[in-house]
Design a protein around this motif. Structure first.
Motif, PDB file in Angstrom:
ATOM      1  N   ASN A 270      -8.095  -2.860   9.708  1.00  0.00           N
ATOM      2  CA  ASN A 270      -7.146  -1.751   9.739  1.00  0.00           C
ATOM      3  C   ASN A 270      -7.187  -0.964   8.432  1.00  0.00           C
ATOM      4  N   ALA A 271      -6.569   0.211   8.478  1.00  0.00           N
ATOM      5  CA  ALA A 271      -6.348   1.003   7.268  1.00  0.00           C
ATOM      6  C   ALA A 271      -4.897   0.758   6.870  1.00  0.00           C
ATOM      7  N   ALA A 272      -4.659   0.561   5.579  1.00  0.00           N
ATOM      8  CA  ALA A 272      -3.298   0.264   5.141  1.00  0.00           C
ATOM      9  C   ALA A 272      -3.028   0.902   3.793  1.00  0.00           C
ATOM     10  N   GLY A 273      -1.751   1.065   3.494  1.00  0.00           N
ATOM     11  CA  GLY A 273      -1.359   1.597   2.191  1.00  0.00           C
ATOM     12  C   GLY A 273      -1.131   0.447   1.229  1.00  0.00           C
ATOM     13  N   SER A 274      -1.586   0.582  -0.017  1.00  0.00           N
ATOM     14  CA  SER A 274      -1.381  -0.490  -0.997  1.00  0.00           C
ATOM     15  C   SER A 274       0.051  -0.456  -1.519  1.00  0.00           C
TER      16      SER A 274
ATOM     17  N   ASN B 221       5.285   7.943  10.929  1.00  0.00           N
ATOM     18  CA  ASN B 221       5.468   8.525   9.598  1.00  0.00           C
ATOM     19  C   ASN B 221       5.090   7.491   8.541  1.00  0.00           C
ATOM     20  N   LEU B 222       4.604   7.988   7.425  1.00  0.00           N
ATOM     21  CA  LEU B 222       4.378   7.099   6.287  1.00  0.00           C
ATOM     22  C   LEU B 222       5.734   6.802   5.632  1.00  0.00           C
ATOM     23  N   GLU B 223       5.715   6.060   4.524  1.00  0.00           N
ATOM     24  CA  GLU B 223       6.965   5.584   3.955  1.00  0.00           C
ATOM     25  C   GLU B 223       7.506   6.515   2.870  1.00  0.00           C
ATOM     26  N   THR B 224       8.805   6.443   2.697  1.00  0.00           N
ATOM     27  CA  THR B 224       9.437   7.128   1.554  1.00  0.00           C
ATOM     28  C   THR B 224       9.234   6.263   0.309  1.00  0.00           C
TER      29      THR B 224
ATOM     30  N   LEU C  21      -7.679  -0.367   1.923  1.00  0.00           N
ATOM     31  CA  LEU C  21      -6.505   0.281   1.328  1.00  0.00           C
ATOM     32  C   LEU C  21      -6.808   1.772   1.135  1.00  0.00           C
ATOM     33  N   THR C  22      -6.133   2.591   1.908  1.00  0.00           N
ATOM     34  CA  THR C  22      -6.501   4.014   1.983  1.00  0.00           C
ATOM     35  C   THR C  22      -5.618   4.910   1.130  1.00  0.00           C
ATOM     36  N   ASP C  23      -4.502   4.367   0.663  1.00  0.00           N
ATOM     37  CA  ASP C  23      -3.603   5.162  -0.182  1.00  0.00           C
ATOM     38  C   ASP C  23      -2.729   4.213  -0.985  1.00  0.00           C
ATOM     39  N   GLU C  24      -2.077   4.766  -2.002  1.00  0.00           N
ATOM     40  CA  GLU C  24      -1.295   3.920  -2.910  1.00  0.00           C
ATOM     41  C   GLU C  24       0.186   4.235  -2.769  1.00  0.00           C
TER      42      GLU C  24
ATOM     43  N   ALA D   1       0.422  -4.803   1.222  1.00  0.00           N
ATOM     44  CA  ALA D   1      -0.101  -3.630   1.932  1.00  0.00           C
ATOM     45  C   ALA D   1       0.793  -3.372   3.137  1.00  0.00           C
ATOM     46  N   VAL D   2       0.804  -2.106   3.574  1.00  0.00           N
ATOM     47  CA  VAL D   2       1.635  -1.747   4.740  1.00  0.00           C
ATOM     48  C   VAL D   2       0.801  -0.946   5.729  1.00  0.00           C
ATOM     49  N   GLY D   3       0.998  -1.229   6.994  1.00  0.00           N
ATOM     50  CA  GLY D   3       0.277  -0.500   8.036  1.00  0.00           C
ATOM     51  C   GLY D   3       1.020  -0.550   9.356  1.00  0.00           C
ATOM     52  N   MET D   4       0.429   0.099  10.362  1.00  0.00           N
ATOM     53  CA  MET D   4       1.133   0.296  11.636  1.00  0.00           C
ATOM     54  C   MET D   4       0.501  -0.479  12.790  1.00  0.00           C
ATOM     55  N   SER D   5      -0.245  -1.527  12.471  1.00  0.00           N
ATOM     56  CA  SER D   5      -0.962  -2.214  13.562  1.00  0.00           C
ATOM     57  C   SER D   5      -1.071  -3.705  13.285  1.00  0.00           C
TER      58      SER D   5
ATOM     59  N   GLU E  20      11.261   3.229   0.556  1.00  0.00           N
ATOM     60  CA  GLU E  20      10.705   2.240   1.501  1.00  0.00           C
ATOM     61  C   GLU E  20       9.521   1.482   0.903  1.00  0.00           C
ATOM     62  N   TYR E  21       8.622   2.207   0.208  1.00  0.00           N
ATOM     63  CA  TYR E  21       7.493   1.505  -0.442  1.00  0.00           C
ATOM     64  C   TYR E  21       8.034   0.481  -1.441  1.00  0.00           C
ATOM     65  N   LYS E  22       9.075   0.874  -2.184  1.00  0.00           N
ATOM     66  CA  LYS E  22       9.672  -0.025  -3.177  1.00  0.00           C
ATOM     67  C   LYS E  22      10.221  -1.272  -2.474  1.00  0.00           C
TER      68      LYS E  22
ATOM     69  N   GLU F 172      -7.122  12.503   4.348  1.00  0.00           N
ATOM     70  CA  GLU F 172      -7.435  11.698   3.150  1.00  0.00           C
ATOM     71  C   GLU F 172      -7.543  10.219   3.501  1.00  0.00           C
ATOM     72  N   ILE F 173      -6.641   9.761   4.365  1.00  0.00           N
ATOM     73  CA  ILE F 173      -6.666   8.351   4.785  1.00  0.00           C
ATOM     74  C   ILE F 173      -7.989   8.051   5.488  1.00  0.00           C
ATOM     75  N   LEU F 174      -8.381   8.947   6.389  1.00  0.00           N
ATOM     76  CA  LEU F 174      -9.633   8.742   7.127  1.00  0.00           C
ATOM     77  C   LEU F 174     -10.839   8.796   6.189  1.00  0.00           C
TER      78      LEU F 174
ATOM     79  N   SER G 222       3.847  -4.992   8.665  1.00  0.00           N
ATOM     80  CA  SER G 222       3.646  -4.035   9.755  1.00  0.00           C
ATOM     81  C   SER G 222       4.926  -3.273  10.021  1.00  0.00           C
ATOM     82  N   VAL G 223       4.773  -1.954  10.102  1.00  0.00           N
ATOM     83  CA  VAL G 223       5.895  -1.068  10.421  1.00  0.00           C
ATOM     84  C   VAL G 223       5.524  -0.265  11.670  1.00  0.00           C
ATOM     85  N   THR G 224       6.515   0.409  12.242  1.00  0.00           N
ATOM     86  CA  THR G 224       6.239   1.163  13.463  1.00  0.00           C
ATOM     87  C   THR G 224       5.458   2.446  13.198  1.00  0.00           C
TER      88      THR G 224
END
Ligand code: HPA
Length: 271
Positions: free
Chosen positions: A111-115, A190-193, A232-235, A207-211, A196-198, A248-250, A185-187
């Motif tokens: 998967n692709a996920a945010g760090s 939308n990405l996180e605020t 990890l596609t974004d920070e 890492a956080v992702g939707m799958s 929310e990342y905190k 950018e993620i892709l 895993s989140v629904t």
């Protein structure tokens, strides 16, 4: 469920000349490159398979591939299904039930996920060694089919330890930066605020992702060992958070993908 599953498996078995895969693979966003390593024998469009949900995302191609990878017989989902597309958890995980019914012994998921971890940078890989499910439902909600698995499956070790160890050895030998960590895993979609990342970092996420988590729960329900890896596609670092687009993620996923393909391909050959 049993009847539906039976119908789908019968269709696939007929269309693939009774192909019996040993390994199931689910490829995540921008991570379809492993497909080029597979000698494809059969390819079925999701839209032609009875009871199969159809991916609604244009960048997910929606094909079930059958072939060999490093001499192993594999079934690969090119294009995964997400809860945010509007499917039920049971629909998202139906293909995993099908793979198990066709005979897989291991499941590999990417998967692709945010760090969330300040030491894990954009473009790095992370082998998932545990997860936190923040999606609103479990794919096991509802009546349990005891032929598939227990009512209350154990989740003390949802990711296969031996495969994690081997993956870390392969990445070290290949000079690839690869971490281990907890996937939340989140629904989405939308990405996180920042807040929310905190929060996700504070509760223990790397890492956080939707799958991924629904598929992993269902595989564990059926006692299928799982290996999962994130690009990890974004920070998601709250103090310095920058806006990020799907493009950018892709792009980051595509750039890091060859590293992940090298690890997965070698890991599968060890089985
Ligand atoms: N958040 C949630 N899902 C994601 C992210 C993210 O930052 N990046 C890729 N998938």
């Amino acid at each position: 469920m049993f009847q539906t599953l039976h119908e789908t498996v019968e269709y696939i078995t007929k269309k693939t000349n009774n192909f019996q895969p040993e390994i199931g693979i689910v490829l995540g966003t921008g991570l379809g490159g492993l497909v080029s390593e597979i000698t494809v024998e059969f390819s079925l469009m999701y839209s032609n398979i009875p009871n199969f949900p159809i991916s609604t995302l244009e960048f997910h191609s929606g094909k079930l591939l059958f072939g060999t990878l490093n001499g192993k017989k594999v079934i690969a989902m090119q294009g995964r299904l997400h809860y945010y597309e509007g499917y039920s958890m049971q629909q998202i995980t139906f293909p995993i039930r099908v793979m198990k019914a066709l005979g897989i012994k291991h499941l590999f998921v990417s998967n692709a996920a945010g760090s969330l971890n300040p030491d894990f940078k954009k473009g790095d890989l992370m082998v998932i060694n545990d997860h936190i499910n923040l999606q609103p439902e479990s794919p096991l909600r509802g009546r349990n089919d005891a032929d598939m698995g227990p009512r209350f499956p154990d989740m003390s070790n949802p990711y296969h330890q031996e495969l994690i160890k081997k993956a870390m050895e392969i990445s070290a030998a290949e000079n690839i930066t690869c971490h281990q960590g907890v996937y939340v895993s989140v629904t989405g979609p939308n990405l996180e605020t920042k807040a929310e990342y905190k929060y996700l970092r504070i509760i223990g996420g790397d890492a956080v992702g939707m799958s991924t988590v629904p598929e992993v729960i269902v595989a564990n329900h059926m006692s299928v060992p799982v290996f999962a890896i994130s690009v990890l596609t974004d920070e998601g670092f709250p103090e310095v958070l920058q806006p990020v687009s799907l493009e950018e993620i892709l792009a980051t996923a595509r750039a890091a993908e060859p590293k992940m393909t090298r690890i997965l391909s070698q890991l599968i050959s060890t089985l």
